[in-house]
Design an enzyme around this catalytic site. Structure first.
Site, PDB file in Angstrom:
ATOM      1  N   ARG A 184      25.646  76.393  35.186  1.00 57.74           N
ATOM      2  CA  ARG A 184      26.562  75.644  35.094  1.00 57.74           C
ATOM      3  C   ARG A 184      26.296  74.817  36.153  1.00 57.74           C
ATOM      4  NH1 ARG A 184      32.748  76.606  34.395  1.00 57.74           N
ATOM      5  NH2 ARG A 184      32.367  78.295  33.548  1.00 57.74           N
TER       6      ARG A 184
ATOM      7  N   ARG B  66      46.933  75.847  27.102  1.00 61.89           N
ATOM      8  CA  ARG B  66      46.310  77.465  27.021  1.00 61.89           C
ATOM      9  C   ARG B  66      46.617  78.470  27.712  1.00 61.89           C
ATOM     10  NH1 ARG B  66      40.125  78.119  28.771  1.00 61.89           N
ATOM     11  NH2 ARG B  66      41.488  77.542  31.044  1.00 61.89           N
TER      12      ARG B  66
HETATM   13  P1  AP5 Z   1      36.032  79.188  33.671  1.00 61.86           P
HETATM   14  O1  AP5 Z   1      36.497  80.490  33.433  1.00 61.86           O
HETATM   15  O2  AP5 Z   1      34.594  79.822  32.472  1.00 61.86           O
HETATM   16  O3  AP5 Z   1      36.315  78.519  33.076  1.00 61.86           O
HETATM   17  P2  AP5 Z   1      35.540  77.188  32.510  1.00 61.86           P
HETATM   18  O4  AP5 Z   1      34.173  76.703  31.970  1.00 61.86           O
HETATM   19  O5  AP5 Z   1      36.415  76.035  33.023  1.00 61.86           O
HETATM   20  O6  AP5 Z   1      36.256  76.804  30.300  1.00 61.86           O
HETATM   21  P3  AP5 Z   1      37.484  77.501  30.509  1.00 61.86           P
HETATM   22  O7  AP5 Z   1      37.945  78.737  30.140  1.00 61.86           O
HETATM   23  O8  AP5 Z   1      38.505  77.198  31.042  1.00 61.86           O
HETATM   24  O9  AP5 Z   1      37.463  77.068  28.890  1.00 61.86           O
HETATM   25  P4  AP5 Z   1      36.855  77.510  27.807  1.00 61.86           P
HETATM   26  O10 AP5 Z   1      35.857  76.786  27.289  1.00 61.86           O
HETATM   27  O11 AP5 Z   1      36.305  78.770  27.828  1.00 61.86           O
HETATM   28  O12 AP5 Z   1      37.776  77.412  26.582  1.00 61.86           O
HETATM   29  P5  AP5 Z   1      39.172  78.253  25.703  1.00 61.86           P
HETATM   30  O13 AP5 Z   1      37.881  79.443  24.511  1.00 61.86           O
HETATM   31  O14 AP5 Z   1      39.511  79.158  26.884  1.00 61.86           O
HETATM   32  O15 AP5 Z   1      35.647  79.404  34.686  1.00 61.86           O
HETATM   33  C1  AP5 Z   1      36.418  79.089  35.428  1.00 61.86           C
HETATM   34  C2  AP5 Z   1      35.530  78.877  37.410  1.00 61.86           C
HETATM   35  O16 AP5 Z   1      34.681  79.775  37.711  1.00 61.86           O
HETATM   36  C3  AP5 Z   1      35.278  77.914  37.333  1.00 61.86           C
HETATM   37  O17 AP5 Z   1      36.264  76.705  37.535  1.00 61.86           O
HETATM   38  C4  AP5 Z   1      34.618  77.823  38.590  1.00 61.86           C
HETATM   39  O18 AP5 Z   1      34.987  77.970  40.002  1.00 61.86           O
HETATM   40  C5  AP5 Z   1      34.322  79.320  38.776  1.00 61.86           C
HETATM   41  N1  AP5 Z   1      32.382  80.042  38.169  1.00 61.86           N
HETATM   42  C6  AP5 Z   1      32.508  80.681  36.434  1.00 61.86           C
HETATM   43  N2  AP5 Z   1      31.337  80.423  36.044  1.00 61.86           N
HETATM   44  C7  AP5 Z   1      30.513  79.697  37.551  1.00 61.86           C
HETATM   45  C8  AP5 Z   1      29.281  78.904  36.741  1.00 61.86           C
HETATM   46  N3  AP5 Z   1      28.212  79.560  36.609  1.00 61.86           N
HETATM   47  N4  AP5 Z   1      28.739  78.480  38.521  1.00 61.86           N
HETATM   48  C9  AP5 Z   1      29.847  78.283  40.008  1.00 61.86           C
HETATM   49  N5  AP5 Z   1      31.786  78.558  39.935  1.00 61.86           N
HETATM   50  C10 AP5 Z   1      31.904  79.251  37.715  1.00 61.86           C
HETATM   51  O19 AP5 Z   1      40.016  76.391  25.110  1.00 61.86           O
HETATM   52  C11 AP5 Z   1      40.464  76.560  25.561  1.00 61.86           C
HETATM   53  C12 AP5 Z   1      42.400  76.220  24.997  1.00 61.86           C
HETATM   54  O20 AP5 Z   1      41.721  75.805  23.730  1.00 61.86           O
HETATM   55  C13 AP5 Z   1      42.529  77.916  24.379  1.00 61.86           C
HETATM   56  O21 AP5 Z   1      43.455  77.977  24.596  1.00 61.86           O
HETATM   57  C14 AP5 Z   1      42.147  77.984  22.994  1.00 61.86           C
HETATM   58  O22 AP5 Z   1      42.683  78.510  22.729  1.00 61.86           O
HETATM   59  C15 AP5 Z   1      42.158  76.470  22.527  1.00 61.86           C
HETATM   60  N6  AP5 Z   1      40.623  76.233  21.626  1.00 61.86           N
HETATM   61  C16 AP5 Z   1      40.062  77.111  21.570  1.00 61.86           C
HETATM   62  N7  AP5 Z   1      39.291  76.058  20.608  1.00 61.86           N
HETATM   63  C17 AP5 Z   1      39.896  75.508  19.813  1.00 61.86           C
HETATM   64  C18 AP5 Z   1      39.342  74.468  18.903  1.00 61.86           C
HETATM   65  N8  AP5 Z   1      38.524  74.161  18.581  1.00 61.86           N
HETATM   66  N9  AP5 Z   1      41.080  73.459  18.343  1.00 61.86           N
HETATM   67  C19 AP5 Z   1      41.585  73.451  18.952  1.00 61.86           C
HETATM   68  N10 AP5 Z   1      42.270  74.252  20.301  1.00 61.86           N
HETATM   69  C20 AP5 Z   1      40.750  75.263  20.742  1.00 61.86           C
END
Ligand code: AP5
Length: 223
Positions: free
Chosen positions: A91, A130
């Site tokens: 990231r 979500r």
């Molecule tokens: P993390 O859990 O990785 O959060 P993120 O990157 O913010 O990603 P999300 O999990 O929020 O979303 P996603 O892209 O997986 O989407 P999802 O499939 O759930 O990280 C959390 C925290 O950990 C960070 O803030 C940081 O503090 C720390 N961290 C993690 N990795 C790190 C690193 N490498 N370095 C430093 N810190 C780190 O989908 C979202 C929603 O949309 C769901 O409700 C889903 O049902 C819906 N959805 C999905 N696809 C679609 C679609 N095509 N159309 C409509 N709805 C959809």
């Protein structure tokens, strides 16, 4: 099956977890999602979890040295020849450089970085709706991907909850962090000819299909 080493890159809420779950089922590869790993560490109260908690609550990235250690350990244990999927790592540019160095050491290389492209407005809609299951972290959306029974996970029957860092003010900071620290990875991987963009604004089945066809092209090239 060749050693298919993949990264899922994209802003918060772009669908990395949703697509990662499907890709893992399709390809049966080890899947390392740093957000899930860190949330489990926070729940268990490990040293990493205690350090990570405050950063995650604010929507900041946890320090590079903490997360690099976590991933290096997993990759070291991951059998060569079976590939892997990384979700949410790297990231930052220092994380990407550390990953390159680690893979060099293991004699492995990345095949592709899949960027799931979604606009900021769409991200806010997705994250505010979500719900995740308390036990297994399975992902739902109240409108786009609802469970069969409201509030209950279809897969393991556990309660569906709102993630702590899905509060609006935290989501805004997570997006800012993405644009400032993670977006530079797009050109980092473009320069290495590894970046593949997928339109993440389509529905989840269509996004999965685009990723599947991309991966099958890669498998053919490798095989
Ligand atoms: P993390 O859990 O990785 O959060 P993120 O990157 O913010 O990603 P999300 O999990 O929020 O979303 P996603 O892209 O997986 O989407 P999802 O499939 O759930 O990280 C959390 C925290 O950990 C960070 O803030 C940081 O503090 C720390 N961290 C993690 N990795 C790190 C690193 N490498 N370095 C430093 N810190 C780190 O989908 C979202 C929603 O949309 C769901 O409700 C889903 O049902 C819906 N959805 C999905 N696809 C679609 C679609 N095509 N159309 C409509 N709805 C959809």
């Amino acid at each position: 099956m060749p050693d298919l080493n993949l990264i899922l890159l994209g802003p918060p809420g772009s669908g990395k977890g949703t697509q990662g779950e499907r890709l893992q089922e399709d390809l049966e590869l080890p899947y390392y999602a740093t957000g899930d790993i860190l949330r489990a560490a926070v729940k268990e109260g490990t040293e990493v979890g205690q350090t990570a908690r405050e950063y995650m609550e604010r929507g900041d990235l946890v320090p590079d040295e903490v997360i690099i250690g976590v991933i290096a350990e997993r990759l070291g244990d991951s059998p060569a020849g079976h590939g892997f999927i990384l979700d949410g790592f790297p990231r930052t540019v220092p994380q990407a450089e550390a990953l390159d160095a680690e893979l060099d050491k293991l004699g492995r290389q990345l095949e592709a970085v899949i960027l799931i492209d979604v606009s900021d407005d769409e991200i806010i809609r997705r994250i505010t709706g979500r719900r995740v299951c308390a036990d297994g972290g399975h992902i739902y959306h109240v409108e786009f991907s609802p469970p069969e029974t409201e509030g209950v996970c279809d897969i393991d029957g556990s309660e569906l909850v709102v993630r702590d860092d899905d509060r609006p003010e935290v989501v805004r900071n997570r997006l800012d962090q993405y644009h400032e620290k993670t977006a530079p990875l797009v050109s980092y991987y473009e320069k290495q000819a590894l970046l593949n963009r997928v339109d993440g604004s389509a529905d989840p089945d269509q996004v999965a299909e685009s990723i599947r066809s991309l991966v099958s092209t890669l498998s053919l090239e490798e095989g």
